[in-house]
Design an enzyme around this catalytic site. Structure first.
Site, mmCIF file in Angstrom:
data_model
loop_
_atom_site.group_PDB
_atom_site.id
_atom_site.type_symbol
_atom_site.label_atom_id
_atom_site.label_comp_id
_atom_site.label_asym_id
_atom_site.label_seq_id
_atom_site.Cartn_x
_atom_site.Cartn_y
_atom_site.Cartn_z
ATOM 1 N N ARG A 12 -2.160 -6.352 -8.174
ATOM 2 C CA ARG A 12 -1.191 -7.418 -7.917
ATOM 3 C C ARG A 12 -1.310 -8.464 -9.021
ATOM 4 O O ARG A 12 -0.797 -8.279 -10.102
ATOM 5 C CB ARG A 12 -1.428 -8.042 -6.531
ATOM 6 N N SER A 32 -3.091 -7.622 3.176
ATOM 7 C CA SER A 32 -3.352 -7.446 4.607
ATOM 8 C C SER A 32 -3.691 -8.781 5.255
ATOM 9 O O SER A 32 -3.338 -9.026 6.408
ATOM 10 C CB SER A 32 -4.491 -6.459 4.819
ATOM 11 N N HIS A 52 0.837 -1.212 0.000
ATOM 12 C CA HIS A 52 0.000 0.000 0.000
ATOM 13 C C HIS A 52 0.871 1.262 0.000
ATOM 14 O O HIS A 52 0.589 2.217 -0.731
ATOM 15 C CB HIS A 52 -0.875 0.063 1.266
ATOM 16 N N LYS A 93 -15.318 -7.704 4.644
ATOM 17 C CA LYS A 93 -14.365 -8.744 5.029
ATOM 18 C C LYS A 93 -14.077 -8.594 6.515
ATOM 19 O O LYS A 93 -14.234 -7.496 7.077
ATOM 20 C CB LYS A 93 -13.082 -8.683 4.179
HETATM 21 P P1 ADP Z 1 -5.712 -5.922 0.838
HETATM 22 O O1 ADP Z 1 -6.489 -6.463 1.991
HETATM 23 O O2 ADP Z 1 -5.820 -6.802 -0.366
HETATM 24 O O3 ADP Z 1 -4.298 -5.520 1.152
HETATM 25 P P2 ADP Z 1 -7.052 -3.260 0.534
HETATM 26 O O4 ADP Z 1 -8.517 -3.152 0.353
HETATM 27 O O5 ADP Z 1 -6.531 -2.663 1.788
HETATM 28 O O6 ADP Z 1 -6.563 -4.722 0.345
HETATM 29 O O7 ADP Z 1 -6.310 -2.636 -0.721
HETATM 30 C C1 ADP Z 1 -6.431 -1.307 -1.151
HETATM 31 C C2 ADP Z 1 -5.821 -1.170 -2.512
HETATM 32 O O8 ADP Z 1 -4.419 -1.474 -2.448
HETATM 33 C C3 ADP Z 1 -6.381 -2.114 -3.581
HETATM 34 O O9 ADP Z 1 -6.374 -1.427 -4.813
HETATM 35 C C4 ADP Z 1 -5.399 -3.237 -3.623
HETATM 36 O O10 ADP Z 1 -5.380 -3.891 -4.881
HETATM 37 C C5 ADP Z 1 -4.095 -2.472 -3.397
HETATM 38 N N1 ADP Z 1 -3.053 -3.348 -2.881
HETATM 39 C C6 ADP Z 1 -3.137 -4.190 -1.833
HETATM 40 N N2 ADP Z 1 -1.988 -4.871 -1.676
HETATM 41 C C7 ADP Z 1 -1.149 -4.439 -2.659
HETATM 42 C C8 ADP Z 1 0.194 -4.784 -3.050
HETATM 43 N N3 ADP Z 1 0.883 -5.715 -2.408
HETATM 44 N N4 ADP Z 1 0.737 -4.142 -4.115
HETATM 45 C C9 ADP Z 1 0.008 -3.212 -4.779
HETATM 46 N N5 ADP Z 1 -1.258 -2.857 -4.480
HETATM 47 C C10 ADP Z 1 -1.828 -3.457 -3.432
#
Ligand code: ADP
Length: 175
Positions: free
Chosen positions: A91, A129, A18, A42
Site C-alpha cells: 500500500r 483490516s 486482499h 496484533k
Molecule cells: P492488514 O491487516 O494490513 O490488512 P494482513 O496481514 O492481513 O494485513 O495483510 C496481508 C497482506 O496483504 C500484506 O502483504 C499486506 O500488505 C497486503 N494488503 C493488506 N491490505 C492491502 C490493500 N488494501 N491493498 C493491497 N495489499 C494489501
C-alpha cells in the site's frame, strides 16, 4: 514445472484489497496458496478457523487458489507447499519498509524463494483490516470494503461484543 506462490497474512478479516492481490497473483502463478497466519502479533477479532473460512468463501471463484492456516515461519510453510515465491501487497511507503526488511530476512533464511510485491489498486490504498474492524464495530457501512459474508460476520461480532460490553477498537484515535 508447476509455479506455486503463497500469499501470507493475518486476514482478520479478508477485505477487497486482499481479494484484489489474490486474484492478480492467481493469474500469474499456476497455484496460489493463501496462507492465514495463526498467531500474528496484533489483536485479532476472528479465530483462525473463522479467518480461514471467511477467506475461503471470498476466494471460492478462484479455481487455482486454496486457503490454508499456518503457524510456522513463512518460508518454512512456503517450502512445505513447494512454493517458489511469496506474494505480498504493497500500500503506502510504511508497508514498503516492513516488506523490504522481511524480504531481506527471508532471503537469508531461504535464498531459493523469491519475494514478490504487487502494488495495491488505488481504490484500496488505504484499506486495512484494522480500518474495516473499526468501521464495522462502530456501526459504519463496510459494504464497499469487504464481501457480503464478511460484513455479516462483522455484524455478528459487533453484537457479541456489545453484549459483553467490549469497547470497539478505535485505531484512528490511537496515540
Ligand atoms: P492488514 O491487516 O494490513 O490488512 P494482513 O496481514 O492481513 O494485513 O495483510 C496481508 C497482506 O496483504 C500484506 O502483504 C499486506 O500488505 C497486503 N494488503 C493488506 N491490505 C492491502 C490493500 N488494501 N491493498 C493491497 N495489499 C494489501
Amino acid at each position: 514445472m508447476k509455479h506455486i506462490a503463497i500469499y501470507p497474512g493475518a486476514f482478520d478479516p479478508i477485505h477487497f484489497g486482499h481479494v484484489d492481490i489474490a486474484i492478480r497473483a492467481a493469474s500469474i502463478f499456476d497455484e496460489l496458496v493463501v496462507a492465514v497466519y495463526d498467531k500474528p502479533a496484533k489483536p485479532l477479532l476472528f479465530t483462525i478457523q473463522e479467518r480461514v473460512e471467511l477467506t475461503r468463501q471470498a476466494l471460492a471463484d478462484l479455481p487455482n487458489a486454496r486457503v490454508a492456516a499456518y503457524s510456522s515461519l513463512t518460508v518454512e510453510f512456503a517450502r512445505e507447499v513447494g512454493a517458489q515465491a511469496i506474494v505480498r501487497g504493497l500500500r503506502a511507503t510504511n508497508d514498503f519498509e516492513l516488506e523490504y526488511q522481511m524480504a531481506l530476512t527471508n532471503r537469508k533464511l531461504a535464498p531459493e524463494i523469491e519475494f514478490i510485491c504487487l502494488m495495491t489498486r488505488q481504490d484500496y490504498a488505504f484499506l486495512s483490516s484494522s480500518v474495516v474492524k473499526e468501521v464495522a464495530l462502530l456501526g459504519g457501512d463496510v459494504s464497499g470494503m469487504v464481501p457480503l459474508h464478511v460484513a455479516s460476520a462483522l455484524e455478528i461480532k459487533k453484537r457479541e461484543r456489545e453484549k459483553n460490553h467490549q469497547p470497539a477498537p478505535v485505531v484512528s484515535l490511537r496515540d
